[in-house]
Design a protein around this motif. Structure first.
Motif, PDB file in Angstrom:
ATOM      1  N   VAL A 162     -11.997   3.350  -7.767  1.00  0.00           N
ATOM      2  CA  VAL A 162     -10.947   2.507  -7.192  1.00  0.00           C
ATOM      3  C   VAL A 162      -9.782   2.325  -8.155  1.00  0.00           C
ATOM      4  CG1 VAL A 162     -10.413   0.166  -6.422  1.00  0.00           C
ATOM      5  CG2 VAL A 162     -12.489   1.291  -5.615  1.00  0.00           C
ATOM      6  N   SER A 163     -10.082   2.184  -9.441  1.00  0.00           N
ATOM      7  CA  SER A 163      -9.030   1.996 -10.439  1.00  0.00           C
ATOM      8  C   SER A 163      -8.168   3.242 -10.596  1.00  0.00           C
ATOM      9  CB  SER A 163      -9.656   1.609 -11.778  1.00  0.00           C
ATOM     10  OG  SER A 163      -8.662   1.481 -12.775  1.00  0.00           O
ATOM     11  N   ARG A 164      -8.812   4.399 -10.716  1.00  0.00           N
ATOM     12  CA  ARG A 164      -8.066   5.638 -10.948  1.00  0.00           C
ATOM     13  C   ARG A 164      -7.283   6.094  -9.725  1.00  0.00           C
ATOM     14  NH1 ARG A 164     -12.620   8.376 -14.631  1.00  0.00           N
ATOM     15  NH2 ARG A 164     -11.686   8.016 -16.672  1.00  0.00           N
ATOM     16  N   LEU A 165      -7.606   5.569  -8.553  1.00  0.00           N
ATOM     17  CA  LEU A 165      -6.877   5.937  -7.334  1.00  0.00           C
ATOM     18  C   LEU A 165      -5.745   4.960  -7.037  1.00  0.00           C
ATOM     19  CD1 LEU A 165      -9.890   6.963  -5.057  1.00  0.00           C
ATOM     20  CD2 LEU A 165      -8.368   8.467  -6.344  1.00  0.00           C
ATOM     21  N   SER A 166      -5.539   3.990  -7.904  1.00  0.00           N
ATOM     22  CA  SER A 166      -4.449   3.022  -7.736  1.00  0.00           C
ATOM     23  C   SER A 166      -3.113   3.655  -8.125  1.00  0.00           C
ATOM     24  CB  SER A 166      -4.703   1.799  -8.626  1.00  0.00           C
ATOM     25  OG  SER A 166      -5.837   1.096  -8.203  1.00  0.00           O
ATOM     26  N   PRO A 167      -1.994   3.094  -7.628  1.00  0.00           N
ATOM     27  CA  PRO A 167      -1.922   1.921  -6.754  1.00  0.00           C
ATOM     28  C   PRO A 167      -2.203   2.278  -5.292  1.00  0.00           C
ATOM     29  CG  PRO A 167       0.287   2.721  -7.244  1.00  0.00           C
ATOM     30  CD  PRO A 167      -0.659   3.568  -8.044  1.00  0.00           C
ATOM     31  N   TRP A 168      -3.070   1.493  -4.662  1.00  0.00           N
ATOM     32  CA  TRP A 168      -3.331   1.631  -3.232  1.00  0.00           C
ATOM     33  C   TRP A 168      -2.160   1.009  -2.473  1.00  0.00           C
ATOM     34  CZ3 TRP A 168      -7.787   4.124  -1.610  1.00  0.00           C
ATOM     35  CH2 TRP A 168      -8.740   4.367  -2.600  1.00  0.00           C
ATOM     36  N   HIS A 169      -1.745   1.654  -1.404  1.00  0.00           N
ATOM     37  CA  HIS A 169      -0.560   1.173  -0.705  1.00  0.00           C
ATOM     38  C   HIS A 169      -0.619   1.552   0.777  1.00  0.00           C
ATOM     39  CE1 HIS A 169       0.290   5.308  -1.947  1.00  0.00           C
ATOM     40  NE2 HIS A 169       1.040   5.394  -0.874  1.00  0.00           N
ATOM     41  N   LYS A 170       0.316   1.002   1.530  1.00  0.00           N
ATOM     42  CA  LYS A 170       0.441   1.282   2.967  1.00  0.00           C
ATOM     43  C   LYS A 170      -0.897   1.169   3.689  1.00  0.00           C
ATOM     44  CE  LYS A 170       4.664   4.009   3.074  1.00  0.00           C
ATOM     45  NZ  LYS A 170       5.354   5.189   3.607  1.00  0.00           N
ATOM     46  N   MET A 171      -1.667   0.129   3.367  1.00  0.00           N
ATOM     47  CA  MET A 171      -2.951  -0.087   4.025  1.00  0.00           C
ATOM     48  C   MET A 171      -2.718  -0.794   5.353  1.00  0.00           C
ATOM     49  SD  MET A 171      -5.578  -0.988   0.898  1.00  0.00           S
ATOM     50  CE  MET A 171      -4.582  -2.186   0.033  1.00  0.00           C
ATOM     51  N   LEU A 172      -3.226  -0.205   6.418  1.00  0.00           N
ATOM     52  CA  LEU A 172      -2.941  -0.708   7.761  1.00  0.00           C
ATOM     53  C   LEU A 172      -4.090  -0.373   8.699  1.00  0.00           C
ATOM     54  CD1 LEU A 172      -0.741  -1.955   9.670  1.00  0.00           C
ATOM     55  CD2 LEU A 172      -0.001   0.397  10.114  1.00  0.00           C
ATOM     56  N   GLY A 173      -4.491  -1.347   9.525  1.00  0.00           N
ATOM     57  CA  GLY A 173      -5.506  -1.125  10.540  1.00  0.00           C
ATOM     58  C   GLY A 173      -4.919  -1.310  11.925  1.00  0.00           C
ATOM     59  N   LYS A 174      -5.138  -0.328  12.822  1.00  0.00           N
ATOM     60  CA  LYS A 174      -4.623  -0.407  14.193  1.00  0.00           C
ATOM     61  C   LYS A 174      -5.773  -0.451  15.184  1.00  0.00           C
ATOM     62  CE  LYS A 174      -0.266   2.109  13.395  1.00  0.00           C
ATOM     63  NZ  LYS A 174       0.559   3.272  13.839  1.00  0.00           N
ATOM     64  N   ASN A 175      -5.541  -1.144  16.310  1.00  0.00           N
ATOM     65  CA  ASN A 175      -6.552  -1.179  17.362  1.00  0.00           C
ATOM     66  C   ASN A 175      -6.311  -0.042  18.351  1.00  0.00           C
ATOM     67  OD1 ASN A 175      -4.434  -1.969  19.034  1.00  0.00           O
ATOM     68  ND2 ASN A 175      -5.097  -4.107  19.170  1.00  0.00           N
TER      69      ASN A 175
END
Length: 357
Positions: A162-175
């Motif tokens: 999780v650390s090495r894949l940062s920065p996590w961004h544009k996280m979005l959940g759609k129905n």
């Protein structure tokens, strides 16, 4: 009204139809997660520098009841690009090269296996930590198989987390209606990485894609080989020797397992044969007994490659682990590498004999 979900646009995928009424509005049917890989990944870009899709198809990754589309974009610092190399190590100006990724995660059956089940806490609240942990599993499979497709030439790719894949961004959940039901801007624990090379060939990309949608054997051999190479570069040849032997041992059991699976044995049957009881204690069988499960004999022990491994590599390893003084030179370490590679080539043909056509 019937709505089509999970139409993977990669090389493989599925399209399953569901009634809108079957799926509650709060259920996430498409989860988008972006991040940064600590290395430049050598496949054609499928997103632009704003993480928007282009016309290049994504790679499809299957993990159990869930699938994902993976898109990537290379980012190369100006100074490195000037010299015509995609070298991903951070430079004195604080610039570094990497690949941005975007995952679109879906369920093969959002009624029975909703994405929410993987990312919600006990109170039913979506937790961004669980989101990135879930996404990391797909990236881990991708990186593992990417390394396998490139054999040992990609040992420099660090273990991802999780650390090495940062920065996590544009996280979005759609129905199912395409409405946003959850979102988060940035979750940041930065890392960097190293890269040098050219894009993978179309043939390797096809093999990579096929492997990403299938089951795969866990491969500790690669991890220990990477550690061996790391210590060799650091001139710590004693530690290199220990990890090189560990890697070889894992490789033997991996290849024997693969051969037995190809011969129709189940995982449980193989596990039962990989252990024996000695004086009431359950212990792993030796590498020789493991190979004999496939060959039916131990004739391979008299081969010159096997004898060189025992007399030179294994003798050094045993001396190190038993506390005897050992001085391994760089030249001797290189000799060990050639001995192990020659033995692996011989054993590969022994464990996986070519069938007459």
């Amino acid at each position: 009204m019937r709505t089509v979900l999970n139409g993977f646009s990669g090389a493989k995928g599925s399209a399953i139809e569901f009634e809108e009424s079957q799926i509650p509005d709060e259920t996430i049917t498409e989860l988008y997660v972006g991040g940064r890989l600590p290395a430049v990944i050598l496949i054609p870009d499928s997103i632009d520098d704003q993480s928007n899709p282009n016309n290049t198809p994504p790679l499809s990754i299957v993990l159990g009841n869930f699938g994902a589309e993976l898109r990537l974009h290379k980012v190369v610092s100006n100074d490195q690009e000037r010299w015509g190399m995609t070298l991903g190590m951070e430079d004195i100006y604080g610039e570094y090269s990497y690949s941005v990724f975007m995952l679109k995660i879906m369920s093969t059956d959002p009624v029975k296996f909703p994405v929410n089940s993987q990312i919600e806490d006990d109170e039913g609240t979506i937790n961004h930590i669980q989101v990135v942990n879930f996404a990391t599993k797909f990236i881990e499979k991708f990186i593992y198989i990417y390394k396998v497709m490139n054999d040992s030439t990609k040992d420099w790719i660090p273990e991802v987390n999780v650390s090495r894949l940062s920065p996590w961004h544009k996280m979005l959940g759609k129905n199912i209606k395409g409405e946003s039901v959850w979102g988060m801007g940035v979750y940041d624990k930065r890392g960097t990485g190293v890269m040098l090379g050219c894009d993978m060939s179309q043939e390797k990309i096809l093999s990579l894609q096929n492997a990403l949608t299938l089951g795969y054997l866990e491969d500790p051999a690669t991890k220990y080989r990477q550690l061996a190479n790391k210590y060799r570069k650091q001139q710590d040849f004693n530690t290199f020797c220990v990890f090189a032997v560990i890697s070889f041992e894992h490789w033997v059991f991996r290849e024997v397992r693969r051969a037995l699976l190809n011969n129709g044995f189940t995982e449980q049957q193989i596990d039962d044969q990989f252990y024996e009881e000695i004086k009431g204690k359950k212990k792993n069988i030796s590498r020789e007994k493991a190979i004999a499960l496939v060959t039916g004999n131990k004739v391979f022990k008299s081969n010159k490659h096997y004898q060189s491994f025992i007399d030179i590599v294994l003798d050094c390893r045993d001396s190190i682990v038993h506390g005897r003084k050992v001085e391994i030179t760089e030249e001797y370490a290189d000799k060990m590498i050639y001995i192990i590679k020659d033995l692996m080539g011989y054993l590969a043909n022994t464990i996986h004999p070519q069938k007459d056509t």
